[in-house]
Design a protein around this motif. Structure first.
Motif, short mmCIF file in Angstrom:
data_model
loop_
_atom_site.label_atom_id
_atom_site.label_comp_id
_atom_site.label_asym_id
_atom_site.label_seq_id
_atom_site.Cartn_x
_atom_site.Cartn_y
_atom_site.Cartn_z
N VAL A 154 -14.15 -16.64 7.08
CA VAL A 154 -12.84 -16.63 7.72
C VAL A 154 -12.86 -17.57 8.91
O VAL A 154 -13.64 -17.38 9.85
N ASP A 155 -12.02 -18.59 8.87
CA ASP A 155 -11.82 -19.49 10.01
C ASP A 155 -10.79 -18.83 10.91
O ASP A 155 -9.66 -18.54 10.49
N LEU A 156 -11.15 -18.59 12.18
CA LEU A 156 -10.25 -17.87 13.08
C LEU A 156 -8.91 -18.57 13.28
O LEU A 156 -7.92 -17.93 13.63
N GLY A 157 -8.87 -19.87 13.07
CA GLY A 157 -7.62 -20.60 13.26
C GLY A 157 -6.94 -21.02 11.98
O GLY A 157 -5.93 -21.72 12.02
N ALA A 158 -7.47 -20.61 10.82
CA ALA A 158 -6.91 -21.08 9.55
C ALA A 158 -7.01 -19.99 8.49
O ALA A 158 -7.61 -20.18 7.44
N PHE A 159 -6.42 -18.82 8.79
CA PHE A 159 -6.40 -17.77 7.78
C PHE A 159 -5.00 -17.17 7.69
O PHE A 159 -4.17 -17.35 8.58
N ARG A 160 -4.77 -16.45 6.61
CA ARG A 160 -3.49 -15.75 6.42
C ARG A 160 -3.78 -14.39 5.80
O ARG A 160 -4.68 -14.27 4.97
N ALA A 161 -3.03 -13.38 6.23
CA ALA A 161 -3.25 -12.01 5.77
C ALA A 161 -1.96 -11.42 5.21
O ALA A 161 -0.86 -11.73 5.68
N LEU A 162 -2.12 -10.55 4.22
CA LEU A 162 -0.99 -9.91 3.55
C LEU A 162 -1.37 -8.49 3.20
O LEU A 162 -2.48 -8.24 2.70
N SER A 163 -0.49 -7.53 3.47
CA SER A 163 -0.71 -6.13 3.09
C SER A 163 0.53 -5.62 2.40
O SER A 163 1.66 -5.94 2.78
N ALA A 164 0.33 -4.78 1.36
CA ALA A 164 1.45 -4.22 0.60
C ALA A 164 1.09 -2.84 0.10
O ALA A 164 -0.09 -2.53 -0.11
N ARG A 165 2.13 -2.02 -0.15
CA ARG A 165 1.92 -0.64 -0.60
C ARG A 165 3.04 -0.24 -1.56
O ARG A 165 4.19 -0.65 -1.39
N ARG A 166 2.67 0.57 -2.56
CA ARG A 166 3.65 1.15 -3.48
C ARG A 166 3.30 2.62 -3.67
O ARG A 166 2.17 2.96 -4.03
N ASP A 167 4.28 3.51 -3.44
CA ASP A 167 4.06 4.94 -3.62
C ASP A 167 4.28 5.32 -5.07
O ASP A 167 5.27 4.90 -5.70
N GLU A 168 3.36 6.14 -5.60
CA GLU A 168 3.44 6.62 -6.97
C GLU A 168 3.18 8.12 -6.97
O GLU A 168 2.66 8.67 -5.98
N PRO A 169 3.51 8.83 -8.07
CA PRO A 169 3.28 10.28 -8.10
C PRO A 169 1.83 10.67 -7.82
O PRO A 169 1.57 11.69 -7.18
N ALA A 170 0.89 9.85 -8.26
CA ALA A 170 -0.52 10.16 -8.04
C ALA A 170 -0.99 9.84 -6.63
O ALA A 170 -2.07 10.26 -6.21
N GLY A 171 -0.19 9.07 -5.88
CA GLY A 171 -0.58 8.65 -4.54
C GLY A 171 -0.24 7.19 -4.33
O GLY A 171 0.34 6.53 -5.20
N ALA A 172 -0.62 6.67 -3.18
CA ALA A 172 -0.28 5.29 -2.83
C ALA A 172 -1.26 4.31 -3.46
O ALA A 172 -2.46 4.54 -3.50
N VAL A 173 -0.71 3.21 -3.96
CA VAL A 173 -1.50 2.05 -4.37
C VAL A 173 -1.28 0.98 -3.31
O VAL A 173 -0.14 0.70 -2.94
#
Length: 305
Positions: free
Chosen positions: A121-140
């Motif tokens: 990971v280059d401290l000045g050249a990275f990108r981050a993404l987080s996502a979530r989907r709720d389902e009956p069994a729990g979160a993915v």
């Protein structure tokens, strides 16, 4: 007893919620993969501000993989099709940020990242993404991190799914890219943008450099002196003894000790930053004295421009 199995035998065995198929860049070569059964994962949900990023604590089967891409596409180009695939699959995007917008150093060292050489990971050249989907069994949930590192780019994907019969797994050695050995410290910095400074010895709880002559610091000073435009971020680390706040303070003092030694060698202080990561990024198990000694270290990181 935990067994090591190929990923292809394990992922179909997840009986409940499944993450979507995510697109990878052409030429991506997997460098590592782990699958932790019924474990915890802190999904980053916002930028870091003076500490680790805010996170959603999730429980489930945690899968983390990394890939190396030889032609170094921009991190934003790597994550754009992944974001689109997640949105098509009904995921809520919780975080989409880049480098300083994510919190820079604090985000990088407050987020779970596979160690080099599997992931860089280059401290000045990275990108981050987080996502979530709720389902009956729990979160993915899905967390993606992409970065440039020298002539290559790296991608890490972490997915959390509830339930299943997953077992720990590592990628087979044949799947790892053939990365040539660098030509000394300078070669490692130019190739990877990151290097552990060997020969630096800290006693437990101390930030005092116990060795007068440290060849790695001589080489580092020479690398900096060869080009006045070069800058470095020095990152101190500790073993996992004591509370995190105290260890972050100690690790910063260790980085400051290295910074002082370099300034004494004639490097302008403005070209050097010192930070502390505490025990958030170990490179060895903390269960043995040898592992704890390996974790008490300072790393040099070339900031992105």
């Amino acid at each position: 007893m935990r067994r090591l199995l190929p990923l292809a035998l394990l992922w179909p065995g997840l009986a409940l919620a499944q993450p979507p198929e995510l697109p990878l860049p052409d030429g991506a070569v997997r460098t590592a993969g782990i699958l932790r059964e019924a474990d915890a994962y802190a999904l980053p949900t916002g930028p870091a501000r003076d500490g680790p990023p805010p996170a959603m604590q999730l429980q489930g089967d945690v899968r983390i993989e990394a890939w190396r891409i030889a032609d170094a596409p921009d991190p934003a180009r790597i994550l754009a099709p992944i974001r689109a695939a997640l949105e098509r699959a009904g995921f809520e995007i919780l975080l989409d940020c880049a480098a300083e917008g994510c919190g820079g150093f604090d985000f990088r060292y407050g987020t779970e990242v596979l160690p080099p050489p599997e992931m860089h990971v280059d401290l000045g050249a990275f990108r981050a993404l987080s996502a979530r989907r709720d389902e009956p069994a729990g979160a993915v949930a899905v967390s993606a991190l992409a970065s440039r590192a020298g002539p290559s780019a790296f991608l890490q994907l972490a997915t959390v799914t509830p339930g299943g019969e997953a077992m720990p797994v590592t990628a087979p050695a044949a799947a790892r890219p053939d990365i040539p050995a660098p030509d000394g410290l300078a070669g490692a910095l130019m190739r990877d943008g990151h290097v552990v400074l060997d020969g630096i010895d800290f006693a437990p709880g101390s930030a005092e450099l116990r060795v007068a002559e440290i060849p790695a610091l001589d080489a580092l000073a020479a690398w900096l002196a060869a080009d006045p435009s070069r800058r470095l971020v020095l990152v101190g680390h500790t073993d996992m003894t004591g509370p995190l706040d105290a260890n972050i303070a100690l690790s910063r003092r260790r980085a400051e000790a290295v910074r002082r030694r370099l300034t004494e060698a004639g490097i302008a202080p403005a070209r050097l930053e010192a930070h502390g990561a505490g025990w958030l990024a170990p490179r060895a198990p903390n269960a043995t004295a040898e592992g704890r000694a390996a974790n008490r270290r300072v790393e040099a990181v070339v900031p992105g421009g």
